[in-house]
Design a protein around this motif. Sequence first.
Motif, mmCIF file in Angstrom:
data_model
loop_
_atom_site.group_PDB
_atom_site.id
_atom_site.type_symbol
_atom_site.label_atom_id
_atom_site.label_comp_id
_atom_site.label_asym_id
_atom_site.label_seq_id
_atom_site.Cartn_x
_atom_site.Cartn_y
_atom_site.Cartn_z
ATOM 1 N N LEU A 1 -29.274 -5.818 22.401
ATOM 2 C CA LEU A 1 -30.282 -5.801 21.749
ATOM 3 C C LEU A 1 -31.026 -4.314 20.976
ATOM 4 O O LEU A 1 -30.599 -3.138 21.511
ATOM 5 N N HIS A 2 -31.091 -4.981 19.704
ATOM 6 C CA HIS A 2 -31.298 -2.999 19.425
ATOM 7 C C HIS A 2 -33.169 -3.244 18.420
ATOM 8 O O HIS A 2 -33.010 -3.713 17.742
ATOM 9 N N ASP A 3 -33.841 -2.222 19.127
ATOM 10 C CA ASP A 3 -34.882 -1.879 18.901
ATOM 11 C C ASP A 3 -35.172 -0.613 18.022
ATOM 12 O O ASP A 3 -35.150 0.044 18.074
ATOM 13 N N LEU A 4 -35.524 -1.480 16.626
ATOM 14 C CA LEU A 4 -35.423 -0.840 15.688
ATOM 15 C C LEU A 4 -36.284 0.761 15.696
ATOM 16 O O LEU A 4 -36.247 1.833 15.258
ATOM 17 N N TYR A 5 -37.254 0.055 16.188
ATOM 18 C CA TYR A 5 -38.817 0.962 15.922
ATOM 19 C C TYR A 5 -38.789 2.316 17.183
ATOM 20 O O TYR A 5 -39.552 2.973 16.996
ATOM 21 N N GLU A 6 -38.357 1.097 18.838
ATOM 22 C CA GLU A 6 -38.003 2.530 19.126
ATOM 23 C C GLU A 6 -36.675 3.323 18.906
ATOM 24 O O GLU A 6 -36.696 4.397 19.650
ATOM 25 N N ALA A 7 -35.520 2.531 18.215
ATOM 26 C CA ALA A 7 -34.972 3.744 18.158
ATOM 27 C C ALA A 7 -34.800 4.987 17.243
ATOM 28 O O ALA A 7 -34.652 6.303 16.759
ATOM 29 N N TYR A 8 -36.183 4.985 16.096
ATOM 30 C CA TYR A 8 -36.522 5.253 14.535
ATOM 31 C C TYR A 8 -37.632 5.258 14.651
ATOM 32 O O TYR A 8 -38.743 4.805 13.824
ATOM 33 N N PRO A 9 -38.934 6.156 15.587
ATOM 34 C CA PRO A 9 -39.600 5.885 14.994
ATOM 35 C C PRO A 9 -40.409 6.915 14.408
ATOM 36 O O PRO A 9 -41.337 6.409 13.377
ATOM 37 N N PHE B 1 -38.657 6.311 11.675
ATOM 38 C CA PHE B 1 -37.341 5.795 10.323
ATOM 39 C C PHE B 1 -36.743 7.011 9.386
ATOM 40 O O PHE B 1 -36.275 6.055 9.146
ATOM 41 N N LEU B 2 -35.893 7.584 10.698
ATOM 42 C CA LEU B 2 -34.598 8.209 10.567
ATOM 43 C C LEU B 2 -33.523 7.540 10.356
ATOM 44 O O LEU B 2 -33.355 8.033 11.815
ATOM 45 N N ILE B 3 -33.187 6.937 10.019
ATOM 46 C CA ILE B 3 -31.846 5.571 10.715
ATOM 47 C C ILE B 3 -30.395 6.686 10.463
ATOM 48 O O ILE B 3 -30.758 6.978 9.253
ATOM 49 N N ASP B 4 -30.174 5.936 11.527
ATOM 50 C CA ASP B 4 -28.835 6.812 11.433
ATOM 51 C C ASP B 4 -27.737 5.664 11.546
ATOM 52 O O ASP B 4 -27.622 4.602 11.790
ATOM 53 N N VAL B 5 -27.581 6.140 9.401
ATOM 54 C CA VAL B 5 -26.384 4.871 9.303
ATOM 55 C C VAL B 5 -25.038 4.770 9.596
ATOM 56 O O VAL B 5 -24.814 3.733 9.446
ATOM 57 N N ASP B 6 -24.510 5.656 9.706
ATOM 58 C CA ASP B 6 -23.381 5.221 10.962
ATOM 59 C C ASP B 6 -23.202 4.706 11.622
ATOM 60 O O ASP B 6 -22.436 4.048 12.178
ATOM 61 N N HIS B 7 -24.504 5.130 12.209
ATOM 62 C CA HIS B 7 -24.407 4.682 13.909
ATOM 63 C C HIS B 7 -24.797 2.897 13.238
ATOM 64 O O HIS B 7 -24.511 2.291 14.257
ATOM 65 N N ILE C 1 -40.037 -1.581 8.851
ATOM 66 C CA ILE C 1 -38.319 -0.679 9.359
ATOM 67 C C ILE C 1 -36.972 -1.740 9.107
ATOM 68 O O ILE C 1 -35.997 -0.845 8.515
ATOM 69 N N LEU C 2 -37.123 -2.550 9.015
ATOM 70 C CA LEU C 2 -36.402 -3.538 8.330
ATOM 71 C C LEU C 2 -35.950 -3.587 6.536
ATOM 72 O O LEU C 2 -34.392 -3.464 6.556
ATOM 73 N N LYS C 3 -36.582 -3.301 5.874
ATOM 74 C CA LYS C 3 -36.669 -2.614 4.656
ATOM 75 C C LYS C 3 -35.785 -1.693 4.340
ATOM 76 O O LYS C 3 -34.918 -2.015 3.633
ATOM 77 N N GLU C 4 -36.730 -0.972 5.158
ATOM 78 C CA GLU C 4 -35.640 0.592 5.553
ATOM 79 C C GLU C 4 -34.560 0.478 5.635
ATOM 80 O O GLU C 4 -33.100 0.909 4.969
ATOM 81 N N TRP C 5 -34.291 -0.428 6.459
ATOM 82 C CA TRP C 5 -32.451 -0.687 7.245
ATOM 83 C C TRP C 5 -31.784 -1.243 6.268
ATOM 84 O O TRP C 5 -30.391 -1.080 6.370
ATOM 85 N N GLN C 6 -31.788 -2.746 5.795
ATOM 86 C CA GLN C 6 -31.675 -2.909 4.438
ATOM 87 C C GLN C 6 -30.705 -1.981 3.363
ATOM 88 O O GLN C 6 -30.417 -1.875 2.895
ATOM 89 N N ASP C 7 -32.187 -0.762 3.202
ATOM 90 C CA ASP C 7 -31.773 0.093 2.311
ATOM 91 C C ASP C 7 -30.548 0.771 2.273
ATOM 92 O O ASP C 7 -30.047 1.817 1.083
#
Length: 194
Positions: A35-43, A45-51, A76-82
């Motif tokens: 289970l990976h909570d995107l808002y918790e991991a990236y409050p 919005f700086l998504i760690d692409v490599d991770h 955030i899910l759109k940001e993640w996809q982008d």
Amino acid sequence: MPQRILVLLAHPAHRRSRANAALRDAAAATDGVTLHDLYEAYPDFLIDVDHEQALLLRHDVVVFQHPVYWYSSPAILKEWQDLVLEHGFAYGRAGTALAGKGLLSAVTAGGSETSYGPDGLNQHSIGEFLRPFEATARLCRMRWLPPFILHGTHLLDGAGLARHGARYRALLERLRDAPAAAHPEHRPHAAGGL
Ligand SMILES: Cc1cc2nc3c(=O)[nH]c(=O)nc-3n(C[C@H](O)[C@H](O)[C@H](O)COP(=O)(O)O)c2cc1C
């Protein structure tokens, strides 16, 4: 070999969540699910692409779990996809990292099923609103799985939430225990096929 399932949860306001909280608890209780909570991991919005790409490589089925917001997903899910679904990784001639993996949308909607019928307020089904996700799966050579949909969240009481949590958990278990899908690129061509 059990299928490894990655649930990407996108809900911006946990404390106010009922439906996704119930589904999140069900996923967390299921063996074989990350289970990976995107808002918790990236409050911020700086998504760690490599991770994120490394996480994808370690799983067989990816689940986008979120409430329906404005007929789509929280931002955030759109940001993640982008950012994560890069050319050369997820798509393009050399971009085969996700080929053969399953993609499941697991969504909750305030609107009732009737409101998503042809005569309802929203006119189109949730499945139709999910088309961009389906097309994304196809472009990434992923298998688009029939979505898990929870309609009418506002009317659900505790028993209803528990019932849908159990339904979600049963689906995750079925996906986990299903035989590995053939990798599309390794599928033998049918005799006389293209
Ligand atoms: C910003 C926002 C946009 C929403 N847009 C929709 C929508 O387009 N369609 C819909 O059926 N419900 C919509 N809703 C209702 C949410 O889908 C519903 O509250 C959510 O699925 C309940 O899940 P939760 O208890 O985990 O928050 C919206 C809610 C918010 C806050």
